[in-house]
Design an enzyme around this catalytic site. Structure first.
Site, PDB file in Angstrom:
ATOM      1  N   ARG A  64      37.953  35.025  34.303  1.00  0.00           N
ATOM      2  CA  ARG A  64      39.447  35.729  34.685  1.00  0.00           C
ATOM      3  C   ARG A  64      39.545  36.617  33.619  1.00  0.00           C
ATOM      4  O   ARG A  64      39.996  37.599  34.476  1.00  0.00           O
ATOM      5  CB  ARG A  64      39.693  34.927  33.780  1.00  0.00           C
ATOM      6  CG  ARG A  64      41.295  35.053  34.864  1.00  0.00           C
ATOM      7  CD  ARG A  64      42.482  33.795  34.490  1.00  0.00           C
ATOM      8  NE  ARG A  64      44.006  33.657  35.015  1.00  0.00           N
ATOM      9  CZ  ARG A  64      45.215  33.331  34.326  1.00  0.00           C
ATOM     10  NH1 ARG A  64      44.664  33.404  33.026  1.00  0.00           N
ATOM     11  NH2 ARG A  64      46.343  34.100  34.777  1.00  0.00           N
ATOM     12  N   HIS A  68      41.022  40.050  35.231  1.00  0.00           N
ATOM     13  CA  HIS A  68      42.284  40.049  34.874  1.00  0.00           C
ATOM     14  C   HIS A  68      42.152  42.005  34.083  1.00  0.00           C
ATOM     15  O   HIS A  68      43.481  43.415  34.657  1.00  0.00           O
ATOM     16  CB  HIS A  68      43.061  39.833  33.743  1.00  0.00           C
ATOM     17  CG  HIS A  68      43.697  38.620  34.715  1.00  0.00           C
ATOM     18  ND1 HIS A  68      45.373  38.251  34.701  1.00  0.00           N
ATOM     19  CD2 HIS A  68      43.247  38.305  36.025  1.00  0.00           C
ATOM     20  CE1 HIS A  68      45.479  36.896  35.331  1.00  0.00           C
ATOM     21  NE2 HIS A  68      44.436  37.152  36.093  1.00  0.00           N
ATOM     22  N   ASP A  76      38.410  49.065  32.521  1.00  0.00           N
ATOM     23  CA  ASP A  76      38.653  49.485  31.387  1.00  0.00           C
ATOM     24  C   ASP A  76      38.819  49.365  30.925  1.00  0.00           C
ATOM     25  O   ASP A  76      39.617  50.005  29.035  1.00  0.00           O
ATOM     26  CB  ASP A  76      39.609  51.266  31.829  1.00  0.00           C
ATOM     27  CG  ASP A  76      41.172  50.028  32.191  1.00  0.00           C
ATOM     28  OD1 ASP A  76      41.749  49.182  31.955  1.00  0.00           O
ATOM     29  OD2 ASP A  76      41.697  51.149  32.551  1.00  0.00           O
ATOM     30  N   ASN A  94      49.716  37.069  32.197  1.00  0.00           N
ATOM     31  CA  ASN A  94      48.844  37.368  31.571  1.00  0.00           C
ATOM     32  C   ASN A  94      49.419  36.801  30.139  1.00  0.00           C
ATOM     33  O   ASN A  94      49.002  36.101  29.233  1.00  0.00           O
ATOM     34  CB  ASN A  94      48.619  39.127  30.815  1.00  0.00           C
ATOM     35  CG  ASN A  94      47.690  39.427  32.097  1.00  0.00           C
ATOM     36  OD1 ASN A  94      46.831  38.948  32.678  1.00  0.00           O
ATOM     37  ND2 ASN A  94      47.397  41.253  32.265  1.00  0.00           N
ATOM     38  N   HIS A 193      38.051  29.485  40.625  1.00  0.00           N
ATOM     39  CA  HIS A 193      38.997  28.864  40.357  1.00  0.00           C
ATOM     40  C   HIS A 193      38.180  27.673  40.773  1.00  0.00           C
ATOM     41  O   HIS A 193      38.794  25.832  40.263  1.00  0.00           O
ATOM     42  CB  HIS A 193      39.917  28.834  41.556  1.00  0.00           C
ATOM     43  CG  HIS A 193      41.238  29.930  41.257  1.00  0.00           C
ATOM     44  ND1 HIS A 193      42.278  30.320  41.762  1.00  0.00           N
ATOM     45  CD2 HIS A 193      40.726  30.552  39.858  1.00  0.00           C
ATOM     46  CE1 HIS A 193      42.462  30.812  40.810  1.00  0.00           C
ATOM     47  NE2 HIS A 193      41.839  31.260  40.352  1.00  0.00           N
ATOM     48  N   THR A 194      36.797  27.132  40.240  1.00  0.00           N
ATOM     49  CA  THR A 194      35.841  25.538  40.312  1.00  0.00           C
ATOM     50  C   THR A 194      35.934  25.837  38.912  1.00  0.00           C
ATOM     51  O   THR A 194      35.385  24.407  38.211  1.00  0.00           O
ATOM     52  CB  THR A 194      34.850  25.322  40.854  1.00  0.00           C
ATOM     53  OG1 THR A 194      34.342  26.477  40.629  1.00  0.00           O
ATOM     54  CG2 THR A 194      35.815  25.653  42.404  1.00  0.00           C
TER      55      THR A 194
HETATM   56  C1  HEM Z   1      42.935  35.116  44.790  1.00  0.00           C
HETATM   57  C2  HEM Z   1      44.550  35.424  43.786  1.00  0.00           C
HETATM   58  C3  HEM Z   1      44.332  35.172  42.648  1.00  0.00           C
HETATM   59  C4  HEM Z   1      45.246  34.119  42.167  1.00  0.00           C
HETATM   60  C5  HEM Z   1      46.591  33.434  42.472  1.00  0.00           C
HETATM   61  C6  HEM Z   1      45.242  33.572  40.791  1.00  0.00           C
HETATM   62  C7  HEM Z   1      45.385  33.008  39.565  1.00  0.00           C
HETATM   63  C8  HEM Z   1      45.588  32.093  38.724  1.00  0.00           C
HETATM   64  C9  HEM Z   1      46.515  31.643  38.109  1.00  0.00           C
HETATM   65  C10 HEM Z   1      47.895  31.652  38.358  1.00  0.00           C
HETATM   66  C11 HEM Z   1      45.439  30.664  36.742  1.00  0.00           C
HETATM   67  C12 HEM Z   1      46.180  29.989  35.926  1.00  0.00           C
HETATM   68  C13 HEM Z   1      46.482  30.577  34.900  1.00  0.00           C
HETATM   69  C14 HEM Z   1      47.547  29.711  33.575  1.00  0.00           C
HETATM   70  O1  HEM Z   1      47.976  27.964  34.061  1.00  0.00           O
HETATM   71  O2  HEM Z   1      46.995  30.444  32.773  1.00  0.00           O
HETATM   72  C15 HEM Z   1      43.841  31.445  37.149  1.00  0.00           C
HETATM   73  C16 HEM Z   1      42.806  30.809  35.704  1.00  0.00           C
HETATM   74  C17 HEM Z   1      41.779  31.087  36.263  1.00  0.00           C
HETATM   75  N1  HEM Z   1      40.985  32.213  37.839  1.00  0.00           N
HETATM   76 FE1  HEM Z   1      42.564  33.243  38.564  1.00  0.00          FE
HETATM   77  N2  HEM Z   1      43.829  34.447  40.315  1.00  0.00           N
HETATM   78  C18 HEM Z   1      43.368  34.516  41.411  1.00  0.00           C
HETATM   79  C19 HEM Z   1      41.935  34.472  41.559  1.00  0.00           C
HETATM   80  C20 HEM Z   1      40.806  34.791  40.379  1.00  0.00           C
HETATM   81  C21 HEM Z   1      40.274  35.461  40.782  1.00  0.00           C
HETATM   82  C22 HEM Z   1      38.886  36.868  41.497  1.00  0.00           C
HETATM   83  C23 HEM Z   1      38.818  34.967  39.834  1.00  0.00           C
HETATM   84  C24 HEM Z   1      37.446  35.944  38.745  1.00  0.00           C
HETATM   85  C25 HEM Z   1      36.820  36.173  39.742  1.00  0.00           C
HETATM   86  C26 HEM Z   1      39.333  34.095  38.775  1.00  0.00           C
HETATM   87  C27 HEM Z   1      39.565  33.450  37.325  1.00  0.00           C
HETATM   88  C28 HEM Z   1      40.181  32.508  37.081  1.00  0.00           C
HETATM   89  C29 HEM Z   1      39.901  31.581  35.935  1.00  0.00           C
HETATM   90  C30 HEM Z   1      37.687  31.939  35.748  1.00  0.00           C
HETATM   91  C31 HEM Z   1      40.972  31.129  36.292  1.00  0.00           C
HETATM   92  C32 HEM Z   1      40.338  30.143  34.600  1.00  0.00           C
HETATM   93  C33 HEM Z   1      40.756  30.397  33.242  1.00  0.00           C
HETATM   94  C34 HEM Z   1      40.724  29.456  31.666  1.00  0.00           C
HETATM   95  O3  HEM Z   1      40.421  28.650  31.876  1.00  0.00           O
HETATM   96  O4  HEM Z   1      41.358  30.257  30.494  1.00  0.00           O
HETATM   97  N3  HEM Z   1      40.933  34.202  39.345  1.00  0.00           N
HETATM   98  N4  HEM Z   1      44.248  32.416  37.455  1.00  0.00           N
END
Ligand code: HEM
Ligand SMILES: *[C@@H]1O[C@H](CO)[C@@H](O)[C@H](O)[C@H]1NC(C)=O
Ligand SMILES: *[C@@H]1O[C@H](CO)[C@@H](O)[C@H](O)[C@H]1NC(C)=O
Ligand SMILES: *[C@@H]1O[C@H](CO)[C@@H](O)[C@H](O)[C@H]1NC(C)=O
Ligand SMILES: *[C@@H]1O[C@H](CO)[C@@H](O)[C@H](O)[C@H]1NC(C)=O
Ligand SMILES: *[C@@H]1O[C@H](CO)[C@@H](O)[C@H](O)[C@H]1NC(C)=O
Length: 322
Positions: A64, A68, A76, A94, A193-194
């Site tokens: 993630r 970001h 960068d 963030n 997100h899996t």
């Molecule tokens: C499509 C648009 C996306 C949205 C709206 C989104 C939104 C979010 C949100 C809201 C969370 C939870 C954050 C929290 O509760 O602190 C999250 C977690 C995460 N996202 Fe996304 N995300 C997106 C795309 C992506 C992409 C492109 C990736 C990587 C290729 C990604 C990887 C992850 C991962 C791995 C987590 C879990 C992180 C952890 O457990 O520390 N996401 N995302």
């Protein structure tokens, strides 16, 4: 005799290939997978060892972090600058949510001891993201290298360029298009997100929506009620490759009907234009893993600083003092 349909298909393929070549060379003309081969031959193994030696969730957090970073001003390492004065870490998507900074600091310290001022923080993030996916049982790919680090970071830019979980499909598509990522990339990357976790606040409203599997929604509401009492995190429901028994293959469970944890996830499979992509990935694991790797490389090649641009930070969390 070639039928008109076959010929049309062939010319479609050819025009696709041309586009891919142009994009690839334009986006990363100066990046190369062998960039550190002579200047720091042990760079990649050092990153891998330090990145994957953490708790399983750290792999998700590092992935993630890279996303970001890349969506905001390119890959960068701007996301790593912890200036309290309007830096990206203060942005809504963030603050209080990104993790992994300590791991990056530790990788950077090892690399500075090994080959000072050579390996950029932006490349550390890119390689660590790939290695994390591999460690969690996902696909691998070759990482183009040679990014340099920014000297600034913008919360305003992070707030405008990172899509929030409330986005619907017609908002998600342009948010990714702005980064040269198409709908296939959007769906493939959302497969990230899996793994990992999300806070209740990011899906509380979503689990009261009617297009959610009622059993699934009820189980989530146990930890994330409408008001109060919420636990800080909930594990993602889908594709959960976790050590020590990684089950890597995204199956139909990856995008269960009505089973998306975030509103933005469910939007990808909600009777819209991306349903067919989801169906394809759900039934064809190889198509998913290949699209995921392709999209990760595209995302990792966003607006790199190269040559004399930017700098190689000695500490990832601050700009070098001159
Ligand atoms: C499509 C648009 C996306 C949205 C709206 C989104 C939104 C979010 C949100 C809201 C969370 C939870 C954050 C929290 O509760 O602190 C999250 C977690 C995460 N996202 Fe996304 N995300 C997106 C795309 C992506 C992409 C492109 C990736 C990587 C290729 C990604 C990887 C992850 C991962 C791995 C987590 C879990 C992180 C952890 O457990 O520390 N996401 N995302
Ligand atoms: C920035 O990060 C470094 C290293 O992780 C830490 O020592 C420092 O206290 C942080 N500064 C701020 C303002 O958060
Ligand atoms: C950040 O630095 C880049 C050059 O590295 C520059 O193009 C950009 O305008 C700067 N952004 C801000 C907000 O100062
Ligand atoms: C998506 O959300 C935007 C902003 O709330 C709204 O204008 C648009 O109508 C929505 N699109 C769909 C298809 O729901
Ligand atoms: C709804 O979710 C439950 C539990 O998560 C699952 O067992 C069931 O198969 C799901 N139903 C559908 C139609 O996907
Ligand atoms: C999709 O459309 C079909 C047919 O109109 C309908 O039965 C189904 O409930 C819809 N699914 C969603 C998630 O809206």
């Amino acid at each position: 005799m070639a039928s008109p349909i076959a010929m049309a298909a062939a010319s479609f393929l050819i025009s696709c290939l041309v586009v891919v070549v142009v994009l690839a060379s334009g986006a990363s003309a100066q990046l190369s997978s062998t960039f550190y081969d002579t200047s720091c031959p042990n760079a990649l193994s050092t990153i891998r060892t330090a990145a994957v030696a953490q708790e399983p969730r750290m792999g998700a957090s590092l992935l993630r972090l890279h996303f970001h970073d890349c969506f905001v001003q390119g890959c960068d390492a701007s996301v790593l600058l912890n200036d309290t004065n309007g830096g990206e870490q203060n942005a809504l998507p963030n603050a209080g949510s990104l993790r992994g900074f300590g791991v990056v600091d530790s990788i950077k310290a090892q690399l500075e001891a090994l080959c000072p001022q050579t390996v950029s923080c932006a490349d550390i993030l890119t390689v660590a993201a790939r290695d994390s996916v591999v460690a969690l049982g996902g696909p691998s790919w070759t990482v183009p290298l040679g990014r340099r680090d920014s000297t600034n970071s913008s919360a305003t830019m992070a707030n405008s360029d990172l899509p929030p979980p409330q986005f619907n499909l017609s908002q998600l598509i342009p948010a990714f298009q702005n980064k040269n990522l198409d709908t296939t990339d959007l769906v493939a990357l959302s497969g990230a997100h899996t793994i990992g976790q999300a806070r209740c606040t990011t899906f509380r409203d979503h689990i009261t929506e009617p297009n959610i599997n009622a059993t699934f929604a009820a189980s989530l509401r146990a930890n994330c009620p409408a008001t109060g009492g919420d636990k800080p995190t909930t594990t993602w429901r889908r594709w959960t490759p976790r050590r020590p028994t990684p089950s890597t293959t995204p199956t139909s469970a990856t995008w269960c009907p009505r089973g998306g944890l975030l509103h933005s996830d469910q939007e990808l499979f909600n009777n819209g234009s991306t349903d067919s992509i989801v169906r394809n990935f759900a039934s064809n694991a190889a198509a998913f893993t290949s699209a995921f790797a392709t999209a990760m490389i595209k995302m990792g090649n966003l607006q790199p600083l190269t040559g004399a641009q930017g700098q190689i930070r000695t500490n990832c969390w601050r700009v070098n003092s001159s």
